[in-house]
Structures are given as structure tokens and as C-alpha cells.
Design an enzyme around this catalytic site. Structure first.
Site, mmCIF file in Angstrom:
data_model
loop_
_atom_site.group_PDB
_atom_site.id
_atom_site.type_symbol
_atom_site.label_atom_id
_atom_site.label_comp_id
_atom_site.label_asym_id
_atom_site.label_seq_id
_atom_site.Cartn_x
_atom_site.Cartn_y
_atom_site.Cartn_z
ATOM 1 N N ALA A 179 41.875 16.468 -21.099
ATOM 2 C CA ALA A 179 43.333 16.370 -20.983
ATOM 3 C C ALA A 179 43.848 14.972 -21.297
ATOM 4 O O ALA A 179 45.049 14.732 -21.271
ATOM 5 C CB ALA A 179 43.764 16.758 -19.566
ATOM 6 N N ASP A 180 42.950 14.062 -21.617
ATOM 7 C CA ASP A 180 43.350 12.657 -21.744
ATOM 8 C C ASP A 180 44.343 12.396 -22.876
ATOM 9 O O ASP A 180 44.118 12.797 -24.018
ATOM 10 C CB ASP A 180 42.098 11.805 -21.970
ATOM 11 C CG ASP A 180 42.439 10.343 -22.057
ATOM 12 O OD1 ASP A 180 42.689 9.748 -21.001
ATOM 13 O OD2 ASP A 180 42.499 9.810 -23.179
ATOM 14 N N ALA A 181 45.407 11.692 -22.532
ATOM 15 C CA ALA A 181 46.459 11.409 -23.508
ATOM 16 C C ALA A 181 45.958 10.550 -24.664
ATOM 17 O O ALA A 181 46.338 10.766 -25.813
ATOM 18 C CB ALA A 181 47.632 10.718 -22.804
ATOM 19 N N LEU B 291 42.869 10.357 -25.801
ATOM 20 C CA LEU B 291 41.987 11.193 -26.622
ATOM 21 C C LEU B 291 42.829 12.060 -27.565
ATOM 22 O O LEU B 291 42.517 12.190 -28.756
ATOM 23 C CB LEU B 291 41.127 12.063 -25.707
ATOM 24 C CG LEU B 291 40.244 13.112 -26.348
ATOM 25 C CD1 LEU B 291 39.188 12.459 -27.230
ATOM 26 C CD2 LEU B 291 39.573 13.977 -25.286
ATOM 27 N N TRP C 40 38.766 6.199 -28.023
ATOM 28 C CA TRP C 40 39.677 5.242 -27.356
ATOM 29 C C TRP C 40 39.594 3.896 -28.057
ATOM 30 O O TRP C 40 40.596 3.254 -28.333
ATOM 31 C CB TRP C 40 39.298 5.056 -25.887
ATOM 32 C CG TRP C 40 39.702 6.164 -24.977
ATOM 33 C CD1 TRP C 40 40.645 7.124 -25.218
ATOM 34 C CD2 TRP C 40 39.175 6.439 -23.670
ATOM 35 N NE1 TRP C 40 40.738 7.976 -24.132
ATOM 36 C CE2 TRP C 40 39.854 7.572 -23.174
ATOM 37 C CE3 TRP C 40 38.203 5.838 -22.879
ATOM 38 C CZ2 TRP C 40 39.587 8.120 -21.916
ATOM 39 C CZ3 TRP C 40 37.942 6.368 -21.636
ATOM 40 C CH2 TRP C 40 38.626 7.502 -21.158
#
Length: 297
Positions: A248-250, A252, A290
Site C-alpha cells: 500500500a506504500d505511497a 512504491l 524508493w
DNA sequence: GGCCAGGCTAGCA
DNA sequence: TGCTAGCATGGC
């Protein structure tokens, strides 16, 4: 004390690790120069400033302290190995990256970068919670205030080095105490609760690390303030689980949008589908993605 | 000024 | 079980 060397396994690139460590000017947990990084370690009863530099034989570790015992030296070496993920064999990831259109060029650019983490569980959880739903730059601001308010420091040769606030200190606080630092009340509550659990012994890295990854994840998810993203983030950065994949990482999503040439951010399902080919290395893939977001510092 | 940031919880259907 | 408002504030 004479320096000692920690040998490394290829692929490893100290400069790439150093560039990562320099990514924020607001970072307070270590101090970098063009060729070295210094970090203050707390060994339970005293502080030792440690400097790492590259040496043809490996990482040279210099201790700014007299009469460091062999036991202490071993603890420091262990911490450094965990911090820079030195015990990892990265070759399988390199092979995987070479077969992936997104990862291939990124891996080539940053080859030898390690998944640099937070060996300390309280630091990992606190940093993850601080970083939820706010910009990284604001997260660094909050962390700096938190560390400068409640951490401990040593000033050596005119430079101040900090250790992360100990849970024993934070456990005594009421959440209101963190409001002046601009923590939301909720985040302050989560962080104080977690500090108390660590002090009371109901949460411990040593105990958790004995368990299979999926069980560690379940334990972390039971903590207030820890959802899927935070659990995976902490598995990556503290338990060094290379497969922990924060879908869910923004950041990523942003990186995948860019590298896949999409006009919008991918959905979580699309991220899962694409990430399926990183089986076992989702955390490393995320870390490299990242890294690709913030240029060459 | 609106929207997104390295999200999560509580409360509601 | 699934959905959403609210949290806090900086930066674009």
C-alpha cells in the site's frame, strides 16, 4: 582502540549506502561526511561513538572510546551488521533484478546498496508511526524534535550525536507531552503505548525474532497504530525480512507509476500482481524503488 | 485552495 | 465484512 574490519559479501557498495544515509539533511541519528558515517551507540551502560569507512578489505570500524571490551566490540559489530544488512547474500536478488524490466536499470544504478534499517524495534515502530500519512520531510521534522527532546546525546569534537529515546523514558509520558512537538494525539498515544509494552516485556524483538515471519506480522498487527503497511515496513527495516512487501506504500506506487510509464498510480492489486515476480525479495525491490525516487542526493 | 504525503482507528451500515 | 470521517500539517 585500533579499528577493526567487517568483511562484506559482493555485491556491496559502501558509497551507495552512504548516499542513502545522506538522504535527509534533517536526519539526527547519524552524521555523514563524503567518506564516512558516525553513529552513537548505547551499550546499556555507556555510549560509544562509532565511525564507519570503506577499506579495501571491508568496512573499517573506528571506536571513539578507550578500553572497549571484546564483548562490547562484538555487540557493536552485530549492530553494524544488522544496520547495513551485511549478512545478506544479495546475489539471488541481483539475478532476479536482471530478469525484471523495472528493477534491472535501478539495480544497475545502485548496485550494492543494502536495505539499511533500524535494528532497534522501538525506533523502527516509532519512525514508522511518525511517517504514516505525512510527507517524509515533515516526518523527519517530528523525529528530530522527538529525539532532541527525549533522546540522549554526546558532543564530541564539537559535533553532537544522538541516540534514539529509550522506551523507558517514553513509557513514563502522557500522550499530551508530545503534542507541543506537533504529533497528533493519536500518534502520541500509539508511541507511548508501544513504549510501555516494551518496558513491560510484552513486546520484544528478541522474543519475536524466534517466530516465523507470518507470526511476527500477526503480533505487530495487534498493536494499536500498526496496520499492514507498518507491519511490513517494520519487518523490512527491523527484522530484515527481504520478502516483507508494503503493497500500500505511497512511495512504491509513485515509483512504479514512473518506471512503468503509467499515467496514474497503480492500484494495490496491480502492485501485488507486478510484485508477484519479486517473490521473496519484495522488500528489497521496494527499497531500491524508493531509492530511485530521490535521485543522487 | 485543494490534494497528496512511506496510514490507521473507530464507528457505522 | 466493508466503507468512511477524522486525524495533523507541510509542500506543491
Amino acid at each position: 582502540m585500533t579499528p577493526f574490519i567487517i568483511p562484506v559479501q559482493e555485491p556491496f557498495d559502501f558509497q551507495q549506502c552512504l548516499i542513502f544515509l545522506k538522504r535527509s539533511k534533517q536526519e539526527v541519528m547519524h552524521v555523514t561526511t563524503d567518506e564516512s558515517v558516525r553513529k552513537l551507540f548505547y551499550l546499556g551502560n555507556r555510549f560509544v561513538l562509532v565511525e564507519l569507512k570503506w577499506d579495501p578489505e571491508g568496512i573499517e570500524v573506528l571506536l571513539f572510546e578507550q578500553d572497549v571490551s571484546e564483548e562490547e566490540r562484538i555487540v557493536i559489530e552485530r549492530e553494524v551488521r544488522d544496520w547495513l544488512d551485511l549478512d545478506r547474500d544479495l546475489q539471488p536478488f541481483e539475478q532476479l533484478a536482471q530478469q525484471d524490466d523495472v528493477l534491472r536499470p535501478i539495480f544497475e544504478s545502485y548496485r550494492g546498496l543494502r536495505l539499511i534499517g533500524f535494528p532497534d524495534l522501538f525506533e523502527a515502530l516509532t519512525w514508522a508511526i511518525i511517517g504514516q500519512q505525512i510527507t517524509l520531510s515533515f516526518a523527519y521534522t517530528l523525529k528530530r524534535r522527538f529525539v532532541e527532546q527525549y533522546g540522549e546525546s554526546q558532543t564530541i569534537e564539537g559535533v553532537t550525536y544522538w541516540t534514539f529515546p529509550r522506551p523507558e523514558v517514553i513509557a513514563t509520558l502522557e500522550p499530551e507531552a508530545l503534542r507541543p512537538l506537533q504529533f497528533s494525539y493519536r500518534k502520541a498515544e500509539y508511541i507511548c503505548d508501544i513504549a510501555r509494552e516494551i518496558v513491560e516485556g510484552t513486546l520484544s524483538k528478541m522474543a519475536l525474532r524466534q517466530l516465523p515471519t507470518e507470526d511476527i506480522r500477526k503480533h505487530l498487527l495487534q498493536l494499536r497504530g500498526v496496520g499492514e503497511w507498518t507491519a511490513d515496513y517494520v519487518l523490512m527495516k527491523c527484522f530484515q525480512e527481504p520478502s516483507a512487501f508494503p503493497v500500500a506504500d505511497a512511495g512504491l506506487h509513485q515509483a512504479l507509476m514512473y518506471h512503468l510509464g503509467l499515467s496514474r498510480k497503480p492500484t494495490q492489486e496491480e502492485v501485488k500482481r507486478y510484485g508477484a515476480q519479486w517473490e521473496g525479495w519484495g522488500g528489497y525491490a521496494t527499497f531500491y524503488l524508493w531509492r530511485s525516487l530521490y535521485g543522487n542526493v
